[in-house]
Design a protein around this motif. Structure first.
Motif, PDB file in Angstrom:
ATOM      1  N   HIS A 141       0.849  -1.200   0.000  1.00 20.80           N
ATOM      2  CA  HIS A 141       0.000   0.000   0.000  1.00 20.80           C
ATOM      3  C   HIS A 141       0.883   1.248   0.000  1.00 20.80           C
ATOM      4  CE1 HIS A 141      -3.492  -2.483   0.858  1.00 20.80           C
ATOM      5  NE2 HIS A 141      -2.824  -3.047   1.829  1.00 20.80           N
ATOM      6  N   SER A 189       4.167   3.921   0.287  1.00 19.96           N
ATOM      7  CA  SER A 189       4.748   4.558   1.474  1.00 19.96           C
ATOM      8  C   SER A 189       3.644   4.973   2.432  1.00 19.96           C
ATOM      9  CB  SER A 189       5.557   5.784   1.066  1.00 19.96           C
ATOM     10  OG  SER A 189       6.793   5.385   0.542  1.00 19.96           O
ATOM     11  N   THR A 190       2.446   5.171   1.887  1.00 25.99           N
ATOM     12  CA  THR A 190       1.326   5.593   2.737  1.00 25.99           C
ATOM     13  C   THR A 190       1.194   4.670   3.953  1.00 25.99           C
ATOM     14  OG1 THR A 190       0.198   6.514   0.829  1.00 25.99           O
ATOM     15  CG2 THR A 190      -1.181   5.977   2.720  1.00 25.99           C
ATOM     16  N   ILE A 223       4.082   5.070   6.399  1.00 29.87           N
ATOM     17  CA  ILE A 223       3.968   6.292   7.209  1.00 29.87           C
ATOM     18  C   ILE A 223       2.978   6.056   8.346  1.00 29.87           C
ATOM     19  CG2 ILE A 223       3.122   8.683   7.120  1.00 29.87           C
ATOM     20  CD1 ILE A 223       4.291   8.724   4.174  1.00 29.87           C
ATOM     21  N   HIS A 245       3.465  15.155   2.865  1.00 27.75           N
ATOM     22  CA  HIS A 245       2.475  14.644   1.915  1.00 27.75           C
ATOM     23  C   HIS A 245       1.154  14.352   2.631  1.00 27.75           C
ATOM     24  CE1 HIS A 245       0.772  11.447  -0.767  1.00 27.75           C
ATOM     25  NE2 HIS A 245       1.251  12.251  -1.692  1.00 27.75           N
ATOM     26  N   ALA A 271      -0.403  11.763   2.838  1.00 27.99           N
ATOM     27  CA  ALA A 271      -0.371  10.461   3.524  1.00 27.99           C
ATOM     28  C   ALA A 271      -0.088  10.675   5.011  1.00 27.99           C
ATOM     29  CB  ALA A 271       0.714   9.581   2.906  1.00 27.99           C
ATOM     30  N   THR A 287      10.139  15.210   5.384  1.00 24.07           N
ATOM     31  CA  THR A 287       9.974  14.696   4.022  1.00 24.07           C
ATOM     32  C   THR A 287      11.228  15.022   3.232  1.00 24.07           C
ATOM     33  OG1 THR A 287       7.615  15.121   4.169  1.00 24.07           O
ATOM     34  CG2 THR A 287       8.511  14.765   1.961  1.00 24.07           C
ATOM     35  N   ASP A 325      10.183  10.563   5.560  1.00 27.87           N
ATOM     36  CA  ASP A 325       9.408  10.170   4.387  1.00 27.87           C
ATOM     37  C   ASP A 325      10.374  10.247   3.199  1.00 27.87           C
ATOM     38  OD1 ASP A 325       7.994  10.077   2.069  1.00 27.87           O
ATOM     39  OD2 ASP A 325       6.435  11.480   2.667  1.00 27.87           O
ATOM     40  N   ALA A 358       9.902   8.646   0.433  1.00 22.96           N
ATOM     41  CA  ALA A 358       9.137   8.034  -0.662  1.00 22.96           C
ATOM     42  C   ALA A 358       9.839   8.219  -2.005  1.00 22.96           C
ATOM     43  CB  ALA A 358       7.735   8.637  -0.710  1.00 22.96           C
ATOM     44  N   HIS A 359      10.469   9.384  -2.188  1.00 24.51           N
ATOM     45  CA  HIS A 359      11.111   9.676  -3.475  1.00 24.51           C
ATOM     46  C   HIS A 359      12.582   9.266  -3.523  1.00 24.51           C
ATOM     47  CE1 HIS A 359       8.047  12.480  -5.384  1.00 24.51           C
ATOM     48  NE2 HIS A 359       7.521  12.197  -4.211  1.00 24.51           N
ATOM     49  N   SER A 412       9.208   4.545  -1.479  1.00 21.44           N
ATOM     50  CA  SER A 412       8.263   3.983  -2.459  1.00 21.44           C
ATOM     51  C   SER A 412       9.097   3.338  -3.566  1.00 21.44           C
ATOM     52  CB  SER A 412       7.388   5.070  -3.076  1.00 21.44           C
ATOM     53  OG  SER A 412       6.545   5.652  -2.128  1.00 21.44           O
ATOM     54  N   LYS A 422       8.072   4.318  -7.079  1.00 23.23           N
ATOM     55  CA  LYS A 422       8.307   5.645  -7.681  1.00 23.23           C
ATOM     56  C   LYS A 422       9.600   5.680  -8.497  1.00 23.23           C
ATOM     57  CE  LYS A 422       5.984   8.369  -4.089  1.00 23.23           C
ATOM     58  NZ  LYS A 422       4.640   8.366  -4.660  1.00 23.23           N
TER      59      LYS A 422
HETATM   60  C1  LIG Z   1       6.538  12.824  -0.571  1.00 25.52           C
HETATM   61  C2  LIG Z   1       5.563  11.691  -0.641  1.00 25.52           C
HETATM   62  N1  LIG Z   1       5.346  10.944   0.445  1.00 25.52           N
HETATM   63  C3  LIG Z   1       4.493   9.905   0.451  1.00 25.52           C
HETATM   64  C4  LIG Z   1       3.790   9.570  -0.678  1.00 25.52           C
HETATM   65  C5  LIG Z   1       2.867   8.401  -0.657  1.00 25.52           C
HETATM   66  O1  LIG Z   1       3.502   7.355  -1.307  1.00 25.52           O
HETATM   67  P1  LIG Z   1       2.750   6.110  -1.938  1.00 25.52           P
HETATM   68  O2  LIG Z   1       2.064   6.591  -3.174  1.00 25.52           O
HETATM   69  O3  LIG Z   1       3.860   5.145  -2.215  1.00 25.52           O
HETATM   70  O4  LIG Z   1       1.798   5.607  -0.920  1.00 25.52           O
HETATM   71  C6  LIG Z   1       3.973  10.332  -1.849  1.00 25.52           C
HETATM   72  C7  LIG Z   1       3.216  10.016  -3.073  1.00 25.52           C
HETATM   73  O5  LIG Z   1       3.260  10.671  -4.059  1.00 25.52           O
HETATM   74  C8  LIG Z   1       4.881  11.409  -1.834  1.00 25.52           C
HETATM   75  O6  LIG Z   1       5.091  12.164  -2.924  1.00 25.52           O
END
Ligand SMILES: Cc1ncc(COP(=O)(O)O)c(C=O)c1O
Length: 443
Positions: free
Chosen positions: A79, A81-82, A85, A106, A108, A156, A184, A186-187, A211, A214
């Motif tokens: 699911h 990075s959401t 987190i 984000h 999330a 982030t 975070d 994710a990127h 993520s 991504k």
């Molecule tokens: C900075 C950041 N954190 C968290 C997320 C959430 O990641 P995911 O889509 O893998 O759940 C995103 C999604 O775009 C994001 O850009």
């Protein structure tokens, strides 16, 4: 290195076993392209393990990932990075920690605050021309941590424009005050594998999410939750389960299993090529476009153009790239982000370079106004506001009202006003710039 999940799925698909179990497609291909993957799509049958168990093929594959990333433990999420987190914050909740968060988080993060009834204390980054990205003041972090007992800091990095924060320093400050650093990332799934390892865990963060989908060759939804120390291991799977489907996708999990092979055997060489190709592209277009470098560091594969400094509106630049058959990750009035990945070949760099050099536009001068964003006043908790009855109003009529449900421009899905805060004129100005016309307010 072995790929226990992929090996199991291939063996099961070829075994001739009659599937008297879910999923309902029964592994049978139909007359459409998607169904070609049905034979490999299974559920948690005997021997296939379980995403939330500590043994079996999934746990083995997670151990491979942990070894590759040099973590104390790594866990898979289907699911994104959401879910990671949500899990990191649930662990902070068990420890009754006060959450301090850098504001360009984000959505999330905000959704997790709603679910877990967390009211973050905000640190506002020093913004230049956009709320998406800014510099984190280490002294402000230290001041906050001095005043806040039993805290965690949520950062982030890289942000949506690819700017990386100084995680090593932030980790040192956090640890000095007994705080936990959550990142975070994710990127930033590639950060461990560049010439210089900039992965948050290697730099001292306590937990982070990446993520995989991504930046790496993995299916959408695939992500990692990484731990620097063993302390939280016993609690992770239970916490993840709070937010997860009980039927996780084996296809997504398998894509992470195969990604381990890629990370071990191929990624470093590909990233050497990619880093050189990105800097070649930057040199090629830099007389015409202003390509961002990040105040501290820049995630190399986020090719971010400051459109306004280049003399063009971001949406116009996006339109011109689309005319050249290039679709970008993100644009707003001021910036445009193109995402490369280790999978891109020379052709992609060439095509982007050609398009940028061929785009014709008359340079405009945009006023270089520094963004003024005083943090709005808080009236009720994030959770209370997000779960209150609400109405949707034109943004012009919302000044002084309480922001209700999470209202974010998407992408980058970064909150302007947060649920429970009083909406200000400054918020509305920024909303307008992101094309938001209405906002949900508490009734
Ligand atoms: C900075 C950041 N954190 C968290 C997320 C959430 O990641 P995911 O889509 O893998 O759940 C995103 C999604 O775009 C994001 O850009």
């Amino acid at each position: 290195m072995n790929t226990p999940i992929y090996d199991y799925l291939i063996k099961y698909a070829g075994s001739g076993i009659t599937r008297m179990h879910m999923p309902g497609h029964k592994g049978i291909c139909m007359e459409n392209e998607l169904s070609k993957i049905f034979p490999l799509d299974i559920t948690e049958i005997t021997d296939a393990g379980n995403l939330f168990e500590t043994e079996g093929i999934i746990a083995q594959s997670e151990k491979n990932a942990s070894r590759i990333f040099g973590t104390a433990a790594t866990f898979y999420s289907v699911h994104g990075s959401t879910q990671c987190i949500q899990t990191m914050l649930a662990l902070m909740k068990y420890e009754n920690r006060n959450v301090i968060a850098v504001r360009n988080a984000h959505r999330a993060f905000l959704s997790a605050c709603v679910l877990l009834d967390i009211d973050p204390q905000w640190i506002c980054p020093h913004y230049d021309d956009t709320i998406i990205s800014g510099t984190i003041s280490e002294s402000e972090v230290e001041e906050k941590l001095k005043k806040t007992k039993n805290a965690c800091l949520y950062v982030t990095s890289p942000d949506y424009l690819g700017c990386i924060a100084d995680i090593e320093t932030l980790a040192r400050i956090c640890h000095k005050y007994g705080a936990v650093l959550l990142v975070d990332n994710a990127h930033g799934a590639c950060l461990h594998f560049y010439r210089q390892n900039l992965h948050p865990i290697s730099l001292g963060a306590d937990m982070c999410c990446d993520s995989a989908h991504k930046m790496l060759p993995a299916l959408t939804g695939a992500a990692y939750l990484h731990l620097r120390e063993k302390k939280y291991i016993p609690y992770i799977k239970d916490s993840m389960l709070l937010f997860a489907s009980t039927s996780p996708s084996y296809l997504i999990i398998c894509s992470l299993d195969l990604c381990n092979l890629f990370l071990e055997k191929e990624i470093r060489e590909k990233l050497v090529f990619a880093q050189d190709a990105v800097s070649g592209l930057r040199d090629r277009v830099s007389g015409k476009f202003s390509v961002q470098k990040g105040t501290f560091a820049q995630e190399p594969l986020h090719f971010t153009i400051n459109a306004h400094s280049s003399g063009i509106d971001g949406s116009m630049l996006m339109k011109k790239l689309q005319e050249n058959k290039i679709e970008c990750e993100f644009y707003c009035d001021t910036h445009l982000v193109m995402l490369f990945s280790p999978s891109d070949t020379e052709e992609a760099y060439q095509k982007v370079g050609d398009a940028l050099m061929n785009i014709d536009f008359e340079k405009k001068t945009f006023s270089e106004k520094k963004l003024h964003f005083p943090l709005p006043q808080k009236h009720m908790s994030v959770r209370e506001a997000a779960l209150s009855p609400y109405e949707e109003l034109p943004i012009e009529k919302s000044v002084g009202k309480i922001c209700a449900n999470i209202n974010v421009p998407f992408p980058p899905a970064i909150p302007i006003s947060v649920s429970g805060e009083i909406i200000t004129a400054e918020c509305i100005d920024i909303m307008r710039r992101f094309g938001l016309t209405t906002i949900k307010v508490v009734k």
